[in-house]
Design an enzyme around this catalytic site. Structure first.
Site, PDB file in Angstrom:
ATOM      1  N   LYS A  79       4.465   1.097  11.436  1.00 40.21           N
ATOM      2  CA  LYS A  79       5.562   1.647  10.647  1.00 40.21           C
ATOM      3  C   LYS A  79       5.626   3.160  10.806  1.00 40.21           C
ATOM      4  O   LYS A  79       4.595   3.837  10.831  1.00 40.21           O
ATOM      5  CB  LYS A  79       5.364   1.265   9.177  1.00 40.21           C
ATOM      6  CG  LYS A  79       6.531   1.606   8.261  1.00 40.21           C
ATOM      7  CD  LYS A  79       6.256   1.090   6.857  1.00 40.21           C
ATOM      8  CE  LYS A  79       7.389   1.426   5.902  1.00 40.21           C
ATOM      9  NZ  LYS A  79       7.115   0.917   4.531  1.00 40.21           N
ATOM     10  N   SER A 154      10.637  -1.776   2.388  1.00 37.88           N
ATOM     11  CA  SER A 154      11.024  -0.783   3.388  1.00 37.88           C
ATOM     12  C   SER A 154      10.399  -1.032   4.763  1.00 37.88           C
ATOM     13  O   SER A 154      10.775  -0.402   5.732  1.00 37.88           O
ATOM     14  CB  SER A 154      10.599   0.608   2.902  1.00 37.88           C
ATOM     15  OG  SER A 154       9.189   0.676   2.743  1.00 37.88           O
ATOM     16  N   SER A 178       7.086  -3.483  -0.468  1.00 37.57           N
ATOM     17  CA  SER A 178       7.656  -3.174   0.841  1.00 37.57           C
ATOM     18  C   SER A 178       6.994  -3.862   2.026  1.00 37.57           C
ATOM     19  O   SER A 178       7.475  -3.745   3.149  1.00 37.57           O
ATOM     20  CB  SER A 178       7.646  -1.659   1.078  1.00 37.57           C
ATOM     21  OG  SER A 178       8.610  -1.045   0.257  1.00 37.57           O
TER      22      SER A 178
END
Length: 485
Positions: A79, A154, A178
């Site tokens: 990420k 996210s 997330s």
């Protein structure tokens, strides 16, 4: 079948048996990204040349009989809020669009020590603020099961990359859901560890008392492998727990006879889609067949979790993001007249609307005259939510319920309604506030869109969470389904 569909253990065996080379594996990952990521949008950057060179070096190591790490040769995505030495770390924000990391996050360094191969940085909601991955300032991510739908957020890029068969696994971060929510939407496994089990050093902070790094994988066993690699004490993180790390893979016995499961009535009530409720009930029947027993309980302060979370997380975001001022790093406005104007214009031009919304909400909650009414009260509610879990865990081993109240929603459907968007995390937020571990695993589908089962455990009892999830997974076939892109 894609070279990336087998489990970590199966791929490791193929490498050791010389049925497969690391270079072939990495080339398959890069080819898949080339094939589908123009549609999915899971990656913000792909490091093809570096990945191939690393693969060749690992193949030489394999030929020479050198020691192999737990994740030897496995192509992975990270990420884009985790620092990776020599590569851009943008947090999907225009503010950091020119920022290159000068060090590795501890979790990334640990993956390197276990011989993984970084193929690229995955897309996300800007600064991890969002639940749909539509808040990326570069481009949205699409759900591999239906590209008209969101993948969740996210960590939507990480989840979509795994679901689409682009990588063997990915790292995400979970502040209020997330990792778990996108895992649910994308039909994969997502684990949020106990707060402090995985070092946050090198993770660009959103809400420091909530952020936690964890794996997104195809199977529960793969999740155990990645957690094994990244867990552990780190002196560079003051919140890192100095505890002994068990062998999580040994927990995957398949035996859950006598396991005591609590099912909160608040997690199965109003707002939970009938298809989601039915999938969870069916999962409980399956768990009963495996020897577990369950009982309905109450977590009475659940209804206050979303309000408390958005006050606390936004307050911490307001403080953490104050460092992005256009002076030391990141994008600097070239239209500023004086220092104060430089701050204002750099932040106005660099941050997207959701980040600005949360900074303003947090700044207000922390301001003079409102601190006691909002921030302090939210902290007290957080303590009550943690107490609810503590009381349940006096009698039960795990808590089970849906990961999200509905399957994925359409792109753009909730973009203009932030309150509805925030309520999508109503079942994951309480776990984050309590700082305890939870995993999302596939347990069904509705109109071709996956549904996730959330299994919540006691602090530092990831072993029981993984054992329960693995037993359910191995007795069902939901984890074997693959989207057709």
């Amino acid at each position: 079948m894609s070279l990336l569909h087998p489990s970590i253990e199966e791929i490791r065996q193929k490498l050791n048996d010389r049925e497969l080379s690391v270079e072939e594996l990495v080339s398959a990952s890069l080819a898949r990204i080339e094939q589908v990521d123009g549609t999915v949008g899971a990656f913000l950057s792909v490091h093809a040349e570096e990945a191939r060179k690393h693969a060749q070096a690992l193949d030489r190591k394999l030929q020479e009989g050198g020691p192999q790490g737990l994740l030897f040769g496995l192509p992975a995505g990270v990420k884009d809020n985790l620092n990776t030495l020599g590569f851009k770390t943008t947090c999907a924000s225009q503010f950091l669009s020119n920022h290159t990391s000068i060090y590795d996050a501890t979790a990334v360094r640990k993956l390197k020590e276990q011989d993984y191969v970084l193929v690229g940085k995955t897309n996300m909601d800007e600064f991890a603020m969002g639940g749909s991955n539509e808040n990326s300032s570069f481009h949205p991510v699409r759900n591999p099961w239906n590209v008209d739908y969101v993948p969740g957020g996210s960590s939507g890029g990480s989840a979509a990359a795994v679901a689409a068969g682009e990588v063997s696994f990915a790292l995400g971060s979970d502040t209020g859901g997330s990792i778990r929510q996108p895992a649910s939407y994308c039909g994969i496994v997502g684990l949020k560890p106990t707060y402090g089990l995985v070092s946050r050093f090198g993770l660009v902070a959103f809400a420091s008392s909530l952020d936690q790094i964890g794996p997104l994988t195809r199977t529960v066993a793969d999740s155990a492998y990645v957690l094994q690699a990244i867990a552990g004490h780190d002196t560079q993180d003051s919140t890192s727990l100095n505890v002994e790390i068990p062998d999580y893979r040994k927990a995957l016995t398949g035996d859950i006879r006598g396991l005591r499961i609590a099912v909160p009535k608040e997690y199965m009530g109003e707002g939970v889609a009938p298809a989601v409720r039915d999938a969870v009930k069916n999962a409980l029947v399956e768990l009963e067949k495996l020897g577990a027993v369950w009982e309905e309980v109450s977590l009475p302060h659940t209804e206050y979790a979303v309000a408390a979370y958005y006050l606390l997380a936004s307050s911490e975001a307001s403080s953490n993001l104050a460092r992005f001022d256009g002076v030391r790093y990141g994008v600097r406005s070239d239209r500023a007249e004086g220092l104060i104007d430089l701050y204002r214009k750099s932040r106005s031009e660099g941050f997207g609307p959701e980040v600005k919304r949360r900074i303003m909400l947090g700044t207000y909650a922390l301001s003079s005259g409102y601190y006691d009414a909002y921030y302090l009260k939210a902290q007290k509610v957080r303590s009550l939510i943690k107490r609810d879990f503590d009381q349940v865990f006096e009698r039960f081993d795990v808590v089970v319920g849906p990961t999200a109240p509905t399957p994925a929603f359409k792109l753009g459907e909730q973009a203009s309604d932030p309150l509805t968007m925030y309520l999508n995390d109503i079942l994951t937020i309480p776990v984050s506030l309590a700082g305890i571990p939870a995993i999302s695993i596939p347990c069904g589908s509705d109109n071709g869109l996956p549904i996730g089962l959330q299994i919540i455990g006691k602090a530092l009892d990831e072993a029981t969470v993984l054992r329960t999830a693995h037993a359910f997974e191995q007795s069902t076939k939901y984890h074997l389904a693959r989207p057709e892109l």
